[in-house]
Design a protein around this motif. Sequence first.
Motif, PDB file in Angstrom:
ATOM      1  N   ILE A 104       0.841  -1.190   0.000  1.00 51.43           N
ATOM      2  CA  ILE A 104       0.000   0.000   0.000  1.00 51.43           C
ATOM      3  C   ILE A 104       0.885   1.251   0.000  1.00 51.43           C
ATOM      4  CG2 ILE A 104      -1.842   1.265   1.176  1.00 51.43           C
ATOM      5  CD1 ILE A 104      -2.773  -1.435   0.167  1.00 51.43           C
ATOM      6  N   GLY A 105       1.153   1.773  -1.196  1.00 52.96           N
ATOM      7  CA  GLY A 105       1.897   3.026  -1.290  1.00 52.96           C
ATOM      8  C   GLY A 105       1.070   4.217  -0.853  1.00 52.96           C
ATOM      9  N   GLY A 106      -0.238   4.000  -0.720  1.00 50.56           N
ATOM     10  CA  GLY A 106      -1.147   5.078  -0.336  1.00 50.56           C
ATOM     11  C   GLY A 106      -0.869   5.677   1.039  1.00 50.56           C
ATOM     12  N   VAL A 107      -0.036   5.019   1.863  1.00 46.23           N
ATOM     13  CA  VAL A 107       0.295   5.627   3.155  1.00 46.23           C
ATOM     14  C   VAL A 107       1.060   6.937   2.951  1.00 46.23           C
ATOM     15  CG1 VAL A 107       0.318   3.436   4.421  1.00 46.23           C
ATOM     16  CG2 VAL A 107       2.461   4.323   3.446  1.00 46.23           C
ATOM     17  N   ARG A 108       1.583   7.162   1.750  1.00 47.70           N
ATOM     18  CA  ARG A 108       2.290   8.404   1.456  1.00 47.70           C
ATOM     19  C   ARG A 108       1.365   9.494   0.936  1.00 47.70           C
ATOM     20  NH1 ARG A 108       5.337   4.556  -1.122  1.00 47.70           N
ATOM     21  NH2 ARG A 108       5.037   5.528  -3.168  1.00 47.70           N
ATOM     22  N   ASN A 109       0.073   9.164   0.736  1.00 45.62           N
ATOM     23  CA  ASN A 109      -0.873  10.185   0.282  1.00 45.62           C
ATOM     24  C   ASN A 109      -0.961  11.331   1.284  1.00 45.62           C
ATOM     25  OD1 ASN A 109      -1.415   8.554  -1.890  1.00 45.62           O
ATOM     26  ND2 ASN A 109      -3.480   7.989  -1.248  1.00 45.62           N
ATOM     27  N   HIS A 110      -1.091  10.961   2.553  1.00 44.21           N
ATOM     28  CA  HIS A 110      -1.156  11.933   3.653  1.00 44.21           C
ATOM     29  C   HIS A 110      -0.093  11.523   4.664  1.00 44.21           C
ATOM     30  CE1 HIS A 110      -4.867  13.692   2.088  1.00 44.21           C
ATOM     31  NE2 HIS A 110      -5.268  12.459   1.845  1.00 44.21           N
ATOM     32  N   ILE A 111       1.148  11.603   4.226  1.00 46.37           N
ATOM     33  CA  ILE A 111       2.247  11.011   4.991  1.00 46.37           C
ATOM     34  C   ILE A 111       2.458  11.681   6.340  1.00 46.37           C
ATOM     35  CG2 ILE A 111       4.041  12.415   3.879  1.00 46.37           C
ATOM     36  CD1 ILE A 111       5.754   9.784   3.894  1.00 46.37           C
ATOM     37  N   ALA A 112       2.232  12.982   6.430  1.00 46.74           N
ATOM     38  CA  ALA A 112       2.401  13.669   7.711  1.00 46.74           C
ATOM     39  C   ALA A 112       1.368  13.185   8.723  1.00 46.74           C
ATOM     40  CB  ALA A 112       2.296  15.179   7.520  1.00 46.74           C
ATOM     41  N   GLU A 113       0.130  13.023   8.275  1.00 46.47           N
ATOM     42  CA  GLU A 113      -0.932  12.548   9.165  1.00 46.47           C
ATOM     43  C   GLU A 113      -0.689  11.108   9.596  1.00 46.47           C
ATOM     44  OE1 GLU A 113      -1.297  14.172   6.361  1.00 46.47           O
ATOM     45  OE2 GLU A 113      -2.945  15.629   6.449  1.00 46.47           O
ATOM     46  N   VAL A 114      -0.232  10.269   8.656  1.00 42.76           N
ATOM     47  CA  VAL A 114       0.083   8.878   8.991  1.00 42.76           C
ATOM     48  C   VAL A 114       1.220   8.834  10.007  1.00 42.76           C
ATOM     49  CG1 VAL A 114       1.049   6.721   8.091  1.00 42.76           C
ATOM     50  CG2 VAL A 114      -0.776   7.893   6.841  1.00 42.76           C
ATOM     51  N   SER A 115       2.228   9.643   9.798  1.00 42.41           N
ATOM     52  CA  SER A 115       3.373   9.683  10.714  1.00 42.41           C
ATOM     53  C   SER A 115       2.957  10.124  12.107  1.00 42.41           C
ATOM     54  CB  SER A 115       4.456  10.625  10.167  1.00 42.41           C
ATOM     55  OG  SER A 115       4.963  10.137   8.945  1.00 42.41           O
ATOM     56  N   ASP A 116       2.105  11.127  12.185  1.00 39.79           N
ATOM     57  CA  ASP A 116       1.607  11.585  13.495  1.00 39.79           C
ATOM     58  C   ASP A 116       0.775  10.503  14.166  1.00 39.79           C
ATOM     59  OD1 ASP A 116       2.855  14.020  13.155  1.00 39.79           O
ATOM     60  OD2 ASP A 116       1.044  15.070  12.494  1.00 39.79           O
ATOM     61  N   LEU A 117      -0.062   9.844  13.383  1.00 44.71           N
ATOM     62  CA  LEU A 117      -0.937   8.802  13.919  1.00 44.71           C
ATOM     63  C   LEU A 117      -0.122   7.659  14.526  1.00 44.71           C
ATOM     64  CD1 LEU A 117      -4.041   8.356  14.007  1.00 44.71           C
ATOM     65  CD2 LEU A 117      -3.810   7.046  11.896  1.00 44.71           C
ATOM     66  N   LEU A 118       1.014   7.357  13.906  1.00 39.43           N
ATOM     67  CA  LEU A 118       1.852   6.244  14.363  1.00 39.43           C
ATOM     68  C   LEU A 118       2.965   6.692  15.306  1.00 39.43           C
ATOM     69  CD1 LEU A 118       2.167   4.308  10.979  1.00 39.43           C
ATOM     70  CD2 LEU A 118       0.588   3.854  12.863  1.00 39.43           C
ATOM     71  N   GLY A 119       3.036   7.991  15.582  1.00 43.86           N
ATOM     72  CA  GLY A 119       4.033   8.496  16.517  1.00 43.86           C
ATOM     73  C   GLY A 119       5.454   8.386  16.014  1.00 43.86           C
ATOM     74  N   LEU A 120       5.659   8.574  14.713  1.00 47.89           N
ATOM     75  CA  LEU A 120       6.990   8.415  14.143  1.00 47.89           C
ATOM     76  C   LEU A 120       7.864   9.632  14.465  1.00 47.89           C
ATOM     77  CD1 LEU A 120       6.153   6.962  10.611  1.00 47.89           C
ATOM     78  CD2 LEU A 120       6.469   5.756  12.780  1.00 47.89           C
ATOM     79  N   PRO A 121       9.057   9.414  15.021  1.00 47.37           N
ATOM     80  CA  PRO A 121       9.942  10.530  15.353  1.00 47.37           C
ATOM     81  C   PRO A 121      10.683  11.041  14.123  1.00 47.37           C
ATOM     82  CG  PRO A 121      11.005   8.472  15.919  1.00 47.37           C
ATOM     83  CD  PRO A 121       9.630   8.117  15.416  1.00 47.37           C
ATOM     84  N   GLU A 122      11.560  12.022  14.316  1.00 45.98           N
ATOM     85  CA  GLU A 122      12.390  12.517  13.225  1.00 45.98           C
ATOM     86  C   GLU A 122      13.226  11.375  12.658  1.00 45.98           C
ATOM     87  OE1 GLU A 122      16.000  14.741  14.520  1.00 45.98           O
ATOM     88  OE2 GLU A 122      15.099  14.580  16.514  1.00 45.98           O
ATOM     89  N   LEU A 123      13.595  11.525  11.407  1.00 48.30           N
ATOM     90  CA  LEU A 123      14.434  10.546  10.706  1.00 48.30           C
ATOM     91  C   LEU A 123      13.771   9.168  10.574  1.00 48.30           C
ATOM     92  CD1 LEU A 123      17.944  11.498  12.135  1.00 48.30           C
ATOM     93  CD2 LEU A 123      17.057  11.976   9.849  1.00 48.30           C
ATOM     94  N   VAL A 124      12.448   9.161  10.619  1.00 50.43           N
ATOM     95  CA  VAL A 124      11.671   7.952  10.331  1.00 50.43           C
ATOM     96  C   VAL A 124      10.539   8.355   9.392  1.00 50.43           C
ATOM     97  CG1 VAL A 124      10.247   6.083  11.260  1.00 50.43           C
ATOM     98  CG2 VAL A 124      12.166   6.970  12.606  1.00 50.43           C
TER      99      VAL A 124
END
Length: 247
Positions: free
Chosen positions: A135-155
């Motif tokens: 599912i490449g679609g996780v990059r459609n709204h990548i900032a929101e996905v990253s926030d939802l998953l708690g991804l830190p910098e450099l991830v």
Amino acid sequence: MNDTISQLLNHRSIRRFTDQPVTEEQLNLIVSCAQMASTSSNVQAYSVIAVTEPELKRELATLAGNQAYVEQCSVFLVWCADLYRLQQVTAPHLVDQPSYEDSMENLIVATTDVALAAQNAAVAAESMGLGIVYIGGVRNHIAEVSDLLGLPELVYPVFGMCVGYPDQDTSLRPRLPVDAVLHRNIYSKEQIVEQVKAYDETTKQYMLERTMGKNDTPWSKTMANRLAQPNRLHMKEFLLSKGFMNK
């Protein structure tokens, strides 16, 4: 021909799954197989987040373009290029020395590492009778996905992967001829055009059969339509905001 080659040649994307869950043992085996993929200089610059919580899968399905199978699969794996872990564990050893975890080269290393690991996982899952779809679609709204998953910098999330027991039997999608991608000793500009012409005829027939005569668009036209779209142009700004590509 052997079982491994037969399995690889029969890969197909699965977008409909049964309710049978992927077990914790299966998940651990899949990720263990992923970890045995080749990795540049053994940096192992990736992490994977296994999402099973229904509401979280629902939110991710929406962010990924309303792809229902993200919500319906047993486990949704989000594969992330991860240089944060490397930064954190090497800092005590570097002291005042410069560090280059935010270089363009290390972004390439991390992205390659996670892709290799994920493909190992896909092969392992399919060997257990499971089905997957990337599912490449996780990059459609990548900032929101990253926030939802708690991804830190450099991830950053490179792609997702639905995993579960198949509830469909799909046909094999034809690939380019071997001679369109295999060059011997030097790159052959001449062979690629002719090989794609032949492939276009194959894909026209495939699309006619798949759509019951409604669509006969050849591969090269499909790719032209794709390139004509300004797809995910937010990626560069996002990666810069997460600390990548500073050097």
